[in-house]
Design an enzyme around this catalytic site. Structure first.
Site, PDB file in Angstrom:
ATOM      1  N   GLU A  44     -44.090 -10.849 -27.233  1.00 27.30           N
ATOM      2  CA  GLU A  44     -45.230  -9.931 -27.025  1.00 27.30           C
ATOM      3  C   GLU A  44     -46.520 -10.535 -27.577  1.00 27.30           C
ATOM      4  OE1 GLU A  44     -44.785  -5.773 -28.290  1.00 27.30           O
ATOM      5  OE2 GLU A  44     -46.953  -5.719 -28.630  1.00 27.30           O
ATOM      6  N   SER A  71     -34.890  -8.695 -31.956  1.00 22.41           N
ATOM      7  CA  SER A  71     -35.607  -7.468 -31.590  1.00 22.41           C
ATOM      8  C   SER A  71     -36.481  -7.043 -32.766  1.00 22.41           C
ATOM      9  CB  SER A  71     -34.600  -6.371 -31.243  1.00 22.41           C
ATOM     10  OG  SER A  71     -35.191  -5.101 -31.393  1.00 22.41           O
TER      11      SER A  71
END
Ligand code: SF4
Length: 320
Positions: free
Chosen positions: A134, A231
């Site tokens: 991201e 994650s």
């Protein structure tokens, strides 16, 4: 004669697991497979979960790290929920690849904020973790050097802007709410004119999952977070549990990863799942505890969620 199982309270956090962005990204791959047939190419893990990736691979999704691994094809190429640098869709267009964007709309919102700040001549600080896709995607929305990455409070203290008057900050969507508040406080103290996001960049799903963990952390002997090691939001849940007073907090991918010795003598265990972990893995973990303990499950709810994101136009017909 069967030995009596020791009693164990399992405190199940709610909300947990899939968020609207992950749900949408998985639907995009599923619907693309239905509409166009396999193979469907997916750049990067669509979401950070091995179980999800393997299930989609079994249906015909082909995962690649970079676009140049995709052959010349009419089949779709899907970009993951984490978002991609501008250069990636541009490269896909140059090669006439048909691409579908599974970037979470809440990540796209951060991309748009960055663009607006840039157009207004502001230097941008991104609070996030180096190496996360991201962060690469957000930094890649603008020319190199337009965004400076800050990871820690020490970075925030050391940061030297070009002009303290023309500064804005944005954040990764899956950070620790409390750690980020501390970094932001330093930036605001040092640069009172820094422009903040209108609405928090840390997304509703990250915030709610952390809040549910905080509610139970002081009342349990151990915490299990189901999620992948890469994650970000799952890693943050594990840390949040420890910081909020839980003596031991474990991030596991599946029930097989549980170190049962660590639960000997523990009578109350918290369970949650990162935003990319499916509920079936939560059920698997509860089942594994039930084999060894007389389990009493209690759900602790921090927030109700009803967020749904629209699918890309090209797939809406397939969904009807
Ligand atoms: S964690 Fe938040 S930003 Fe990431 S996909 Fe889910 S809703 Fe979107």
């Amino acid at each position: 004669m069967t030995a009596t199982k020791p009693p164990l309270d399992l405190l199940l956090c709610s909300p947990r697991g899939f968020c609207a962005g992950v749900d949408r990204a998985i639907q995009i791959v599923d619907l693309a497979l239905q509409k166009f047939g396999p193979p469907v190419y997916v750049r990067h893990e669509i979401v950070h979960n091995r179980y999800v990736v393997e299930s989609l691979r079994a249906k015909g999704a082909v995962f690649v790290e970079e676009l140049d691994e995709v052959p010349d094809t009419d089949q779709p190429v899907i970009f993951s929920a984490h978002g991609v640098a501008k250069a990636i869709p541009e490269a896909a267009r140059t090669r006439n690849l048909f691409h579908l964007d599974a970037t979470c709309p809440l990540v796209t919102k951060v991309h748009r904020e960055a663009e607006i700040h840039f157009r207004r001549g502001r230097e941008i600080v991104l609070i996030g973790h180096a190496g996360h896709p991201e962060v690469a995607g957000t930094m890649g929305q603008l020319p190199e050097g337009a965004i400076s990455l800050i990871e820690t409070e020490a970075d925030a203290r050391a940061f030297r802007p070009k002009s303290a008057k023309q500064l804005a900050f944005i954040t990764q969507t899956t950070l620790s709410v409390d750690d980020t508040a501390a970094v932001v406080a330093i930036l605001k103290e040092r640069f009172p004119d820094i422009v903040a996001p209108h609405k928090e960049d840390i997304c509703y799903a990250t915030t709610n999952r952390q809040e549910a963990v905080k509610r139970i952390a002081g009342d349990i002997g151990a915490m299990i977070v189901i999620g992948a090691p890469n994650s970000s939001n799952s890693q943050r849940l594990r840390e949040v549990a420890e910081r909020a007073g839980c003596p031991a907090s474990f991030l596991i991918q599946r029930a097989d990863d549980i170190d049962w010795a660590a639960f000997a003598g523990v009578r109350r265990v918290g369970v949650t799942a990162g935003a990319s972990a499916p509920e079936i893995l939560v059920e698997e973990v509860i089942g594994a505890f039930a084999e060894r303990f007389a389990v009493n499950v209690e759900v602790v709810t921090a927030a109700e969620e009803d967020v749904i994101f629209n699918l890309p136009r090209e797939l809406r017909v397939a969904a009807e």
